[in-house]
Design a protein around this motif. Structure first.
Motif, short mmCIF file in Angstrom:
data_model
loop_
_atom_site.label_atom_id
_atom_site.label_comp_id
_atom_site.label_asym_id
_atom_site.label_seq_id
_atom_site.Cartn_x
_atom_site.Cartn_y
_atom_site.Cartn_z
N THR A 125 0.87 -1.25 0.01
CA THR A 125 0.01 0.07 0.06
C THR A 125 0.92 1.24 -0.03
OG1 THR A 125 -1.75 -1.23 1.16
CG2 THR A 125 -1.84 1.25 1.13
N GLN A 126 1.86 1.36 0.87
CA GLN A 126 2.78 2.51 0.98
C GLN A 126 3.29 2.55 -0.55
OE1 GLN A 126 5.36 1.38 4.09
NE2 GLN A 126 4.17 2.31 5.81
N ARG A 127 3.94 1.56 -1.14
CA ARG A 127 4.62 1.72 -2.27
C ARG A 127 3.69 1.92 -3.53
NH1 ARG A 127 6.44 -3.28 -3.29
NH2 ARG A 127 7.58 -2.48 -5.29
N LYS A 128 2.51 2.10 -3.40
CA LYS A 128 1.29 2.16 -4.33
C LYS A 128 1.36 1.00 -5.55
CE LYS A 128 0.91 6.84 -3.61
NZ LYS A 128 1.46 8.08 -3.72
N ALA A 160 -1.75 -0.31 -7.75
CA ALA A 160 -2.10 0.38 -8.92
C ALA A 160 -1.06 0.18 -10.09
CB ALA A 160 -2.10 1.82 -8.53
N ARG A 161 0.15 0.13 -9.80
CA ARG A 161 1.33 -0.42 -10.53
C ARG A 161 1.17 -1.78 -11.15
NH1 ARG A 161 4.71 1.93 -8.18
NH2 ARG A 161 5.42 0.54 -6.73
N GLU A 200 -5.62 3.04 -13.21
CA GLU A 200 -5.44 4.41 -13.06
C GLU A 200 -6.78 4.94 -12.22
OE1 GLU A 200 -5.09 6.49 -16.57
OE2 GLU A 200 -3.41 5.11 -17.19
N PRO A 209 -8.49 6.23 -8.29
CA PRO A 209 -8.55 5.88 -6.78
C PRO A 209 -8.77 4.17 -6.57
CG PRO A 209 -10.50 6.90 -7.39
CD PRO A 209 -9.78 7.17 -8.62
#
Length: 120
Positions: free
Chosen positions: A80-83, A86-87, A92, A94
């Protein structure tokens, strides 16, 4: 390990020469550790009306792109911290990890030993 063997294929035991089934390996998007696929949970994106949900794919058969994660709160928080969701899922906009968060935290609670009971 024989690196020339295709993933999911067979290899040969160096001592006996007998064929050995190679187990699929995946990378946890939280800790980035490469482990057997069976040690991770696959996650997928489910599109809602205004937001995209990240949910566990327990059967491993949901259509679309997937990513893999340890059933560990630390890996979930790091991802979650590193996102990483989504990656890894190529999303793309929220992203809501609520369903996955509830599953990981619920699974973690069930696997931890029960607290000691107070006795006299």
């Amino acid at each position: 390990m024989n690196h020339s063997t295709p993933p999911g294929g067979t290899s040969h035991d160096e001592a006996s020469g007998a064929p050995v089934r190679v187990r699929p390996v995946r990378t946890c998007i939280g800790c980035r550790e490469r482990v057997d696929k069976s040690d991770l949970v696959r996650v997928v994106a489910i599109r809602g009306e205004a937001i995209i949900f990240v949910s566990p794919d327990l059967r491993g058969a949901a259509p679309g792109r997937g990513a893999h994660l340890h059933l560990d709160v630390a890996c979930l928080e790091r991802a979650t911290q590193r996102k990483a969701f989504a990656r890894a899922l190529r999303l793309e906009g929220p992203v809501d990890i609520g369903p996955l968060d509830a599953y990981v935290r619920g699974s973690t609670r069930q696997t931890q030993p029960a607290p000691p009971t107070g006795g006299a």
